[in-house]
Design an enzyme around this catalytic site. Structure first.
Site, PDB file in Angstrom:
ATOM      1  N   HIS A  22       0.839  -1.327  -0.080  1.00  0.00           N
ATOM      2  CA  HIS A  22       0.101   0.044   0.161  1.00  0.00           C
ATOM      3  C   HIS A  22       0.727   1.112   0.004  1.00  0.00           C
ATOM      4  CE1 HIS A  22      -4.138  -1.932   0.875  1.00  0.00           C
ATOM      5  NE2 HIS A  22      -3.234  -3.033   1.176  1.00  0.00           N
ATOM      6  N   ASP A  82      10.041  -6.169   1.266  1.00  0.00           N
ATOM      7  CA  ASP A  82      10.381  -5.908   2.703  1.00  0.00           C
ATOM      8  C   ASP A  82      11.586  -5.303   2.628  1.00  0.00           C
ATOM      9  OD1 ASP A  82       8.886  -5.511   5.203  1.00  0.00           O
ATOM     10  OD2 ASP A  82      10.512  -6.570   5.991  1.00  0.00           O
TER      11      ASP A  82
END
Length: 210
Positions: A22, A82
């Site tokens: 997001h 990540d």
């Protein structure tokens, strides 16, 4: 590399791929990196997918968690990132908790606050503290059947203060990559894409799955 045991690398066919993030800055960078490969990226936000709780203690664990969740919910292959800033003088912090350092009381993220926290933590170590830093990026690519491949990239550099530049996102305004005088946030996007930790991981992904 990838999966829990040695397996043949699975190739990614052209078509839709969920970018399991997001974070609009990350989505923008990954879209640009995917552009040449016949992939139709769609973000988790566009599909209204929830953000899973990132309770892993490593970059790999969190990337896999996000990719698996998006692939399971969408029925499409999903790519998750990540990444984080690791400071040698802070024993690797903020590291896997990079985004947590930006969290505010209302649940939003303030990256100016995060950069200030890192600078304050370094200042508390004294004027001679080392400012060597590196970014790590793990890309996890998951399919709806549970198969996952992952790729880890890294970018070495130093931290500067005060922040400089208006391009990029996160800690980009304080990170000067090795061999450069400009921060990530001062470099043209195409130049950053060529040398970043995300680009390093992406080169490995491209070599393996396209």
């Amino acid at each position: 590399m990838g999966g829990d045991a040695p397996q043949a690398i699975r190739k990614l066919a052209p078509g839709k791929l969920v970018i399991a993030s997001h974070n609009e800055g990350k989505v923008r960078e990954i879209r640009a990196l995917l552009a040449p490969f016949g992939i139709e990226p769609v973000s988790a936000k566009e599909l209204d997918l929830p953000e899973p709780v990132e309770n892993g203690t490593t970059f790999v664990a969190n990337a896999e968690l996000k990719a698996r969740s998006a692939a399971d919910l969408s029925g499409l292959p999903a790519l998750a990132d990540d990444s984080g800033l690791c400071m040698d003088a802070l024993n690797g912090d903020p590291g896997v908790y990079t985004a947590n350092w930006a969290e505010t009381a209302d649940g939003s993220r303030d990256w100016n606050l995060a950069m200030r926290k890192v600078e304050d933590a370094l200042a508390a170590k004294g004027p001679e503290v080392g400012r060597d830093a590196h970014f790590v990026c793990v890309l996890a690519l998951a399919w709806p059947d549970g198969h996952v491949e992952w790729f880890e990239g890294r970018s070495e550099g130093t931290l500067t203060w005060p922040p400089r530049g208006t391009v990029g996102f996160g800690y980009d305004p304080v990170f000067v990559p090795l061999g450069r005088d400009q921060t990530y946030a001062e470099l043209p996007p195409e130049e950053k894409h060529a040398i970043s930790h995300r680009a390093d991981a992406f080169r490995q992904l491209v070599s393996a799955v396209f």
